[in-house]
Scaffold this motif. Structure first.
Motif, short mmCIF file in Angstrom:
data_model
loop_
_atom_site.label_atom_id
_atom_site.label_comp_id
_atom_site.label_asym_id
_atom_site.label_seq_id
_atom_site.Cartn_x
_atom_site.Cartn_y
_atom_site.Cartn_z
N ARG A 1 13.43 3.16 4.27
CA ARG A 1 12.25 2.91 3.45
C ARG A 1 11.41 1.84 4.14
O ARG A 1 11.94 0.81 4.53
N ILE A 2 10.13 2.06 4.25
CA ILE A 2 9.23 1.12 4.90
C ILE A 2 8.31 0.51 3.86
O ILE A 2 7.74 1.22 3.03
N TYR A 3 8.16 -0.81 3.93
CA TYR A 3 7.20 -1.54 3.11
C TYR A 3 6.17 -2.14 4.05
O TYR A 3 6.52 -2.58 5.14
N ALA A 4 4.92 -2.20 3.62
CA ALA A 4 3.88 -2.73 4.49
C ALA A 4 2.75 -3.34 3.68
O ALA A 4 2.47 -2.91 2.57
N SER B 1 -0.11 5.25 7.01
CA SER B 1 -0.52 6.42 6.22
C SER B 1 -1.39 7.36 7.04
O SER B 1 -1.24 8.59 6.96
N SER B 2 -2.29 6.81 7.85
CA SER B 2 -3.17 7.65 8.68
C SER B 2 -2.40 8.43 9.73
O SER B 2 -2.88 9.43 10.25
N ARG B 3 -1.19 7.98 10.02
CA ARG B 3 -0.34 8.67 10.99
C ARG B 3 0.78 9.47 10.33
O ARG B 3 1.71 9.91 10.98
N GLY B 4 0.68 9.61 9.00
CA GLY B 4 1.64 10.43 8.27
C GLY B 4 2.99 9.77 8.05
O GLY B 4 3.98 10.44 7.77
N ILE B 5 3.03 8.45 8.15
CA ILE B 5 4.28 7.72 7.95
C ILE B 5 4.26 7.11 6.55
O ILE B 5 3.43 6.25 6.26
N PRO B 6 5.16 7.55 5.67
CA PRO B 6 5.15 7.02 4.31
C PRO B 6 5.64 5.58 4.26
O PRO B 6 6.58 5.21 4.95
N ALA B 7 4.97 4.77 3.45
CA ALA B 7 5.36 3.37 3.27
C ALA B 7 4.98 2.94 1.86
O ALA B 7 4.10 3.53 1.23
N ARG B 8 5.66 1.92 1.40
CA ARG B 8 5.38 1.36 0.08
C ARG B 8 4.61 0.05 0.25
O ARG B 8 4.89 -0.71 1.17
#
Length: 113
Positions: A5-8, A17-24
């Motif tokens: 899980r990635i938080y940012a 998000s612009s690169r399709g990587i989900p993050a919270r």
């Protein structure tokens, strides 16, 4: 893709998000609580990536983030090339099983090379 899980914070979140990587989302110190340092101190992260910014509030906030990670014993990367290498190692770890062997199994004991 590796199951982490990635938080940012907002800017990094937009880039991911612009690169399709989900993050919270997570808040910066100056935004509101609970913010990133609160979450680090609560032990909510296993790894922190904090690239160093020079000047003003960003530099101070970066220092507080890295300090909180060190105080909590959380691994903290400050360089994206190191993050890339770590991600490659994690990806390889998921692809194959590793085992531990004593060093003397790899060396010819008593032989000088």
């Amino acid at each position: 893709q590796l199951g982490y899980r990635i938080y940012a914070t907002a800017g990094t979140l937009a880039l991911l998000s612009s690169r399709g990587i989900p993050a919270r989302p997570v808040y910066k110190i100056r935004e509101r609580r609970p913010h990133l340092v609160d979450m680090i101190r609560e032990g909510q992260f296993d790894l922190v990536i904090n690239t160093i910014s020079v000047g003003g509030d960003q530099e101070r906030e970066g220092f507080l983030i890295r300090r909180a990670a060190v105080e909590q014993g959380i691994l903290c990367f400050t360089s994206l090339d190191t993050v890339r290498a770590a991600l490659e190692a994690l990806r390889d770890r998921h692809r194959q099983t590793f085992s531990v062997h004593p060093l003397n199994e790899w060396l010819h004991v008593g032989q000088v090379r």
